[in-house]
Design a protein around this motif. Structure first.
Motif, mmCIF file in Angstrom:
data_model
loop_
_atom_site.group_PDB
_atom_site.id
_atom_site.type_symbol
_atom_site.label_atom_id
_atom_site.label_comp_id
_atom_site.label_asym_id
_atom_site.label_seq_id
_atom_site.Cartn_x
_atom_site.Cartn_y
_atom_site.Cartn_z
ATOM 1 N N ALA A 40 0.843 -1.193 0.000
ATOM 2 C CA ALA A 40 0.000 0.000 0.000
ATOM 3 C C ALA A 40 0.875 1.238 0.000
ATOM 4 C CB ALA A 40 -0.905 0.008 1.230
ATOM 5 N N LEU A 41 0.503 2.211 -0.796
ATOM 6 C CA LEU A 41 1.185 3.500 -0.807
ATOM 7 C C LEU A 41 0.378 4.497 0.016
ATOM 8 C CD1 LEU A 41 2.182 3.799 -4.586
ATOM 9 C CD2 LEU A 41 3.645 3.133 -2.662
ATOM 10 N N LEU A 42 1.029 5.164 0.950
ATOM 11 C CA LEU A 42 0.365 6.194 1.742
ATOM 12 C C LEU A 42 0.172 7.435 0.880
ATOM 13 C CD1 LEU A 42 -0.671 7.196 4.509
ATOM 14 C CD2 LEU A 42 1.654 8.025 4.941
ATOM 15 N N ARG A 43 -1.079 7.840 0.683
ATOM 16 C CA ARG A 43 -1.401 9.014 -0.126
ATOM 17 C C ARG A 43 -1.642 10.253 0.724
ATOM 18 N NH1 ARG A 43 0.433 7.718 -5.041
ATOM 19 N NH2 ARG A 43 -0.601 5.885 -5.929
ATOM 20 N N GLU A 44 -2.418 10.097 1.782
ATOM 21 C CA GLU A 44 -2.746 11.223 2.641
ATOM 22 C C GLU A 44 -2.744 10.750 4.087
ATOM 23 O OE1 GLU A 44 -6.398 13.166 1.617
ATOM 24 O OE2 GLU A 44 -6.077 12.900 -0.538
ATOM 25 N N ALA A 45 -2.364 11.643 4.989
ATOM 26 C CA ALA A 45 -2.405 11.333 6.416
ATOM 27 C C ALA A 45 -2.821 12.583 7.178
ATOM 28 C CB ALA A 45 -1.051 10.841 6.906
ATOM 29 N N LYS A 46 -3.868 12.464 7.970
ATOM 30 C CA LYS A 46 -4.334 13.574 8.806
ATOM 31 C C LYS A 46 -4.210 13.165 10.269
ATOM 32 C CE LYS A 46 -8.390 16.378 9.918
ATOM 33 N NZ LYS A 46 -9.832 16.601 9.624
ATOM 34 N N ARG A 47 -3.384 13.907 10.994
ATOM 35 C CA ARG A 47 -3.205 13.607 12.421
ATOM 36 C C ARG A 47 -4.293 14.297 13.221
ATOM 37 N NH1 ARG A 47 2.522 13.052 15.536
ATOM 38 N NH2 ARG A 47 1.683 12.095 17.431
ATOM 39 N N LEU A 48 -4.946 13.538 14.096
ATOM 40 C CA LEU A 48 -6.015 14.063 14.930
ATOM 41 C C LEU A 48 -5.438 14.575 16.252
ATOM 42 C CD1 LEU A 48 -8.599 11.228 14.227
ATOM 43 C CD2 LEU A 48 -8.333 13.419 13.034
ATOM 44 N N PRO A 49 -6.164 15.425 16.969
ATOM 45 C CA PRO A 49 -5.631 16.034 18.196
ATOM 46 C C PRO A 49 -5.150 15.031 19.238
ATOM 47 C CG PRO A 49 -7.613 17.178 17.498
ATOM 48 C CD PRO A 49 -7.488 15.980 16.609
ATOM 49 N N ASP A 50 -5.765 13.844 19.288
ATOM 50 C CA ASP A 50 -5.377 12.862 20.307
ATOM 51 C C ASP A 50 -4.278 11.918 19.826
ATOM 52 O OD1 ASP A 50 -6.721 11.329 18.483
ATOM 53 O OD2 ASP A 50 -8.254 10.593 19.866
ATOM 54 N N GLY A 51 -3.705 12.188 18.640
ATOM 55 C CA GLY A 51 -2.602 11.369 18.155
ATOM 56 C C GLY A 51 -3.001 10.278 17.185
ATOM 57 N N ARG A 52 -4.293 10.044 17.032
ATOM 58 C CA ARG A 52 -4.735 9.096 16.017
ATOM 59 C C ARG A 52 -4.547 9.705 14.627
ATOM 60 N NH1 ARG A 52 -10.582 8.344 16.855
ATOM 61 N NH2 ARG A 52 -10.411 10.473 17.661
ATOM 62 N N PHE A 53 -4.685 8.852 13.593
ATOM 63 C CA PHE A 53 -4.562 9.321 12.218
ATOM 64 C C PHE A 53 -5.731 8.805 11.386
ATOM 65 C CE2 PHE A 53 -0.146 9.469 13.585
ATOM 66 C CZ PHE A 53 0.375 10.570 12.928
ATOM 67 N N ASP A 54 -6.147 9.600 10.433
ATOM 68 C CA ASP A 54 -6.971 9.132 9.325
ATOM 69 C C ASP A 54 -6.087 9.174 8.082
ATOM 70 O OD1 ASP A 54 -9.335 8.662 10.703
ATOM 71 O OD2 ASP A 54 -9.992 10.748 10.515
ATOM 72 N N ILE A 55 -5.952 8.026 7.432
ATOM 73 C CA ILE A 55 -5.068 7.958 6.271
ATOM 74 C C ILE A 55 -5.810 7.390 5.073
ATOM 75 C CG2 ILE A 55 -3.063 7.641 7.789
ATOM 76 C CD1 ILE A 55 -2.929 4.731 6.834
ATOM 77 N N ILE A 56 -5.285 7.685 3.902
ATOM 78 C CA ILE A 56 -5.784 7.092 2.661
ATOM 79 C C ILE A 56 -4.612 6.422 1.969
ATOM 80 C CG2 ILE A 56 -6.808 7.522 0.400
ATOM 81 C CD1 ILE A 56 -8.279 9.887 1.607
ATOM 82 N N THR A 57 -4.805 5.177 1.595
ATOM 83 C CA THR A 57 -3.761 4.407 0.915
ATOM 84 C C THR A 57 -4.301 3.888 -0.411
ATOM 85 O OG1 THR A 57 -4.366 2.231 1.829
ATOM 86 C CG2 THR A 57 -2.975 3.656 3.194
ATOM 87 N N THR A 58 -3.376 3.466 -1.260
ATOM 88 C CA THR A 58 -3.752 2.860 -2.542
ATOM 89 C C THR A 58 -2.941 1.599 -2.744
ATOM 90 O OG1 THR A 58 -4.207 5.037 -3.503
ATOM 91 C CG2 THR A 58 -3.946 3.204 -5.039
ATOM 92 N N GLY A 59 -3.622 0.521 -3.136
ATOM 93 C CA GLY A 59 -2.936 -0.728 -3.427
ATOM 94 C C GLY A 59 -1.954 -0.561 -4.572
ATOM 95 N N HIS A 60 -0.768 -1.132 -4.403
ATOM 96 C CA HIS A 60 0.308 -0.901 -5.370
ATOM 97 C C HIS A 60 0.757 -2.172 -6.079
ATOM 98 C CE1 HIS A 60 3.879 0.652 -7.235
ATOM 99 N NE2 HIS A 60 4.698 0.019 -6.414
ATOM 100 N N ARG A 61 1.350 -3.095 -5.338
ATOM 101 C CA ARG A 61 1.973 -4.262 -5.964
ATOM 102 C C ARG A 61 1.812 -5.474 -5.044
ATOM 103 N NH1 ARG A 61 8.391 -4.583 -7.807
ATOM 104 N NH2 ARG A 61 8.231 -6.506 -9.037
ATOM 105 N N ARG A 62 1.530 -6.612 -5.646
ATOM 106 C CA ARG A 62 1.321 -7.823 -4.850
ATOM 107 C C ARG A 62 2.647 -8.426 -4.403
ATOM 108 N NH1 ARG A 62 -1.748 -11.422 -8.901
ATOM 109 N NH2 ARG A 62 -0.067 -10.549 -10.138
ATOM 110 N N PHE A 63 2.572 -9.163 -3.307
ATOM 111 C CA PHE A 63 3.748 -9.865 -2.823
ATOM 112 C C PHE A 63 3.344 -11.187 -2.173
ATOM 113 C CE2 PHE A 63 2.433 -6.976 0.642
ATOM 114 C CZ PHE A 63 2.249 -7.885 1.676
ATOM 115 N N ARG A 64 4.326 -12.078 -2.076
ATOM 116 C CA ARG A 64 4.162 -13.296 -1.301
ATOM 117 C C ARG A 64 4.972 -13.148 -0.019
ATOM 118 N NH1 ARG A 64 2.191 -17.761 -3.121
ATOM 119 N NH2 ARG A 64 2.710 -17.241 -5.283
ATOM 120 N N LEU A 65 4.349 -13.413 1.095
ATOM 121 C CA LEU A 65 5.003 -13.245 2.392
ATOM 122 C C LEU A 65 5.867 -14.466 2.685
ATOM 123 C CD1 LEU A 65 5.279 -11.505 4.930
ATOM 124 C CD2 LEU A 65 3.248 -12.657 5.850
#
Length: 237
Positions: free
Chosen positions: A80-105
């Motif tokens: 996943a690529l991080l596109r946007e990140a908004k930090r909230l006053p209490d330290g939490r985040f709202d983020i938007i990601t986009t799927g990029h490339r598949r992998f095998r773990l």
């Protein structure tokens, strides 16, 4: 294979186990509240983690509360690529990601960072067979028709749109499936399929099946706006 190619084929990625499957090209909003994943978000934003990229893997069962071993998650995930990140006053985040490339773990490291880190090998598609492009175009038309039928039954008329005409058949299956409330196992099957034509055919079958359910049962998923407003929560790892 040369040593350089071997190195390029594998990578080390921070991992975010979720009870969902991320597909390439598909957006995934997340609400980050747990300390270890707050730290991951900070490391992504500050590029301590290169390329603002991490791996999403689907947890196999809701019984698993703490991912500690490979068998707790599906073996194929998506970076996943991080596109946007908004930090909230209490330290939490709202983020938007986009799927990029598949992998095998390949391996799981639970100790070197506050969050999980995986050794992965990149998973690419097999080449199209001879004449595959023409077959892919025909399959794409059928799959788009199945997608329109599903969305017409499931969503408000202004709550969805068809993928653009220039999307390649190899990526089309992921984008069509993103509009469909598929079970995790079906989404995982799409993610793991490395034959583009098979994947597009599978997407068509799944969309047709779900549209049939909606038509027969006269049941619909939650409104599209509600799905967007309440993104998938991180796991409790």
């Amino acid at each position: 294979m040369t040593q350089r190619r071997q190195e390029d084929a594998t990578a080390s990625l921070p991992l975010f186990p979720l009870h969902t499957v991320l597909l390439p090209g598909v957006h995934l909003p997340l609400h980050i509240f747990e300390p270890r994943y707050r730290q991951l978000t900070i490391d992504l934003v500050t590029e301590v983690v290169p390329d603002r990229m991490f791996g999403v893997v689907a947890i196999k069962t809701s019984v698993v509360r703490e991912v500690e071993r490979l068998e707790h998650v599906h073996g194929v995930g998506c970076a996943a690529l991080l596109r946007e990140a908004k930090r909230l006053p209490d330290g939490r985040f709202d983020i938007i990601t986009t799927g990029h490339r598949r992998f095998r773990l390949l391996d799981l490291d639970t100790r070197s960072a506050p969050y999980l880190v995986g050794t992965v090998e990149w998973l690419d598609d097999a080449p199209l067979p001879e004449g595959g492009e023409e077959v892919g175009e025909r399959l794409a038309d059928v799959a788009r028709a199945a997608h329109r039928r599903y969305c017409a039954l499931a969503w408000d008329s202004d709550g969805w749109r068809s993928p653009s005409a220039d999307v390649a058949p190899a990526e089309l299956a992921y984008l069509l499936a993103a509009d469909c409330m598929l079970p995790l196992s079906d989404r995982q099957a799409l993610l793991e399929e490395t034959q583009p034509l098979h994947r597009l055919r599978l997407a068509c079958q799944l969309l047709s099946r779900e549209a049939g359910f909606l038509s027969e049962l006269r049941a619909v998923p939650p409104p599209y706006s509600e799905v967007g407003e309440h993104p998938a929560r991180p796991s409790l790892n």
